[in-house]
Design a protein around this motif. Structure first.
Motif, mmCIF file in Angstrom:
data_model
loop_
_atom_site.group_PDB
_atom_site.id
_atom_site.type_symbol
_atom_site.label_atom_id
_atom_site.label_comp_id
_atom_site.label_asym_id
_atom_site.label_seq_id
_atom_site.Cartn_x
_atom_site.Cartn_y
_atom_site.Cartn_z
ATOM 1 N N PRO A 6 0.809 -1.223 0.000
ATOM 2 C CA PRO A 6 0.000 0.000 0.000
ATOM 3 C C PRO A 6 0.839 1.268 0.000
ATOM 4 O O PRO A 6 0.389 2.312 -0.483
ATOM 5 N N GLY A 47 -1.023 2.338 -2.682
ATOM 6 C CA GLY A 47 -2.296 2.537 -2.014
ATOM 7 C C GLY A 47 -2.970 3.863 -2.305
ATOM 8 O O GLY A 47 -4.204 3.927 -2.404
ATOM 9 N N TYR A 48 -2.210 4.916 -2.456
ATOM 10 C CA TYR A 48 -2.805 6.244 -2.669
ATOM 11 C C TYR A 48 -3.597 6.282 -3.968
ATOM 12 O O TYR A 48 -4.647 6.929 -4.049
ATOM 13 N N ARG A 53 -6.997 4.687 -3.385
ATOM 14 C CA ARG A 53 -7.634 5.075 -2.131
ATOM 15 C C ARG A 53 -9.149 5.162 -2.320
ATOM 16 O O ARG A 53 -9.642 5.611 -3.367
ATOM 17 N N ASN A 54 -9.880 4.717 -1.309
ATOM 18 C CA ASN A 54 -11.339 4.790 -1.274
ATOM 19 C C ASN A 54 -12.029 3.988 -2.376
ATOM 20 O O ASN A 54 -13.232 4.140 -2.585
ATOM 21 N N ASN A 90 -6.594 1.483 6.287
ATOM 22 C CA ASN A 90 -6.166 2.879 6.376
ATOM 23 C C ASN A 90 -6.416 3.622 5.062
ATOM 24 O O ASN A 90 -6.568 4.842 5.060
ATOM 25 N N TRP A 91 -6.460 2.892 3.925
ATOM 26 C CA TRP A 91 -6.582 3.507 2.608
ATOM 27 C C TRP A 91 -8.004 3.468 2.051
ATOM 28 O O TRP A 91 -8.341 4.249 1.171
ATOM 29 N N THR A 92 -8.798 2.510 2.487
ATOM 30 C CA THR A 92 -10.174 2.423 2.014
ATOM 31 C C THR A 92 -11.015 1.654 3.022
ATOM 32 O O THR A 92 -10.517 0.756 3.708
#
Length: 302
Positions: A136, A140-141, A144-145, A166-168
């Protein structure tokens, strides 16, 4: 190709760690040979992240710029090929390559990386490094979501899904067979509205490596944008172990703080020696190895 056969240092592996080591040694006026096959393990990855000054650039572009800069040091030479054997001799070491040539040096650095062992799920390999991810912090960014899956089970899957949360928050744990989660783990996932799917996976549907659906063996499917699925690995190059370099319990080459292995005069850096699998870390380890090798040679020569 090079006619020279004897060097101060031979570096096996010419990606980020190997090039960083070569730059440090080239700046220290050492005669260096880099042996590289030109097949980095991150070749499928379109963009690299979390590396200052290079965030969002392709791994190939970063490597090309690095090689261009290293070539400015005229004591560093390159040989395109595959190292097949390493031998310790009375003067240091010799490295044999697939073409039959042999090269000699007082010190060795292995920056040979690791090879991921991918499952036989159709579509998995095509998505690896693009939308099927291992880290991630690297990727991960960008997802994200998004609707994200974790491919894992038991303690391993549980700990990974905790990290990715933490990311989604749109998360599902795909156990690819009966779940072995504990009751406490299941309760915790439910508390965080994380779903668990135990159906066996048939294939990953994608477009040019970008995930669209997971298709299960019962014929049903579900949409998904990304899957985290770190895989087991093996050392990309068997030579260090064949020369007596010890491996850690996880399968990495064991090194000290200066990247020296358990064999005197043999160093290792980059993905073959750490779980911290990032370009920035590979460069840092390579620089450390190059500096440490030069210092060791000075201590022996002075």
């Amino acid at each position: 190709m090079t006619a020279q056969k004897n060097f101060d240092v031979i570096i096996v592996g010419g990606s980020y760690a190997g090039l960083a080591a070569a730059m440090a040694l080239g700046r220290a006026l050492r005669q260096v040979l880099i042996i590289d096959s030109g097949k980095p393990c991150n070749a499928p990855t379109p963009y690299s992240h979390n590396f200052l000054t290079q965030d969002g650039n392709s791994p190939a572009a970063i490597a090309a710029l690095a090689k261009q800069q290293v070539k400015k040091y005229d004591t560093v030479q390159f040989f395109k090929g595959v190292a097949t054997q390493g031998i310790k001799n009375e003067n240091g070491f010799e490295i044999h390559v697939a073409s039959g040539e042999r090269f000699y040096a007082g010190k060795l650095i292995f920056a040979t990386g690791i090879r991921d062992i991918l499952p036989g799920i159709d579509g998995f390999a095509a998505c690896w490094g693009i939308s099927v991810l291992h880290c991630p912090y690297c990727h991960g960014y960008e997802v994200r979501n998004e609707k994200t899956g974790i491919m894992g089970n038991g303690e391993y899957g549980y700990e990974l899904i905790k990290l990715i949360s933490n990311w989604t928050k749109d998360l599902t744990l795909y156990t690819n067979g009966p779940s072995v989660l504990t009751i406490e783990q299941k309760d915790k996932l439910e508390k965080h509205h994380i779903k668990t799917e135990a159906k066996e996976i048939e294939r990953l549907e994608h477009s040019n490596g970008y995930l669209q659906h997971i298709l299960f063996k019962d014929g049903t499917k579900t949409p998904v944008k990304a899957i985290y699925a770190p895989q087991p690995f093996e050392q990309h190059c068997p030579i260090p172990e064949s020369m007596g370099c010890e491996l850690t319990d996880e399968g990495y080459i064991k090194t000290d703080a200066f990247q020296e292995t358990t064999v005197n005069g043999v160093f290792a850096c980059g993905d073959n020696a750490t779980r911290m699998r990032t370009l920035a870390n590979a460069v840092a380890m390579g620089t450390t190895a190059g500096i440490a090798v030069n210092k060791k040679m000075i201590a022996e020569e002075f």
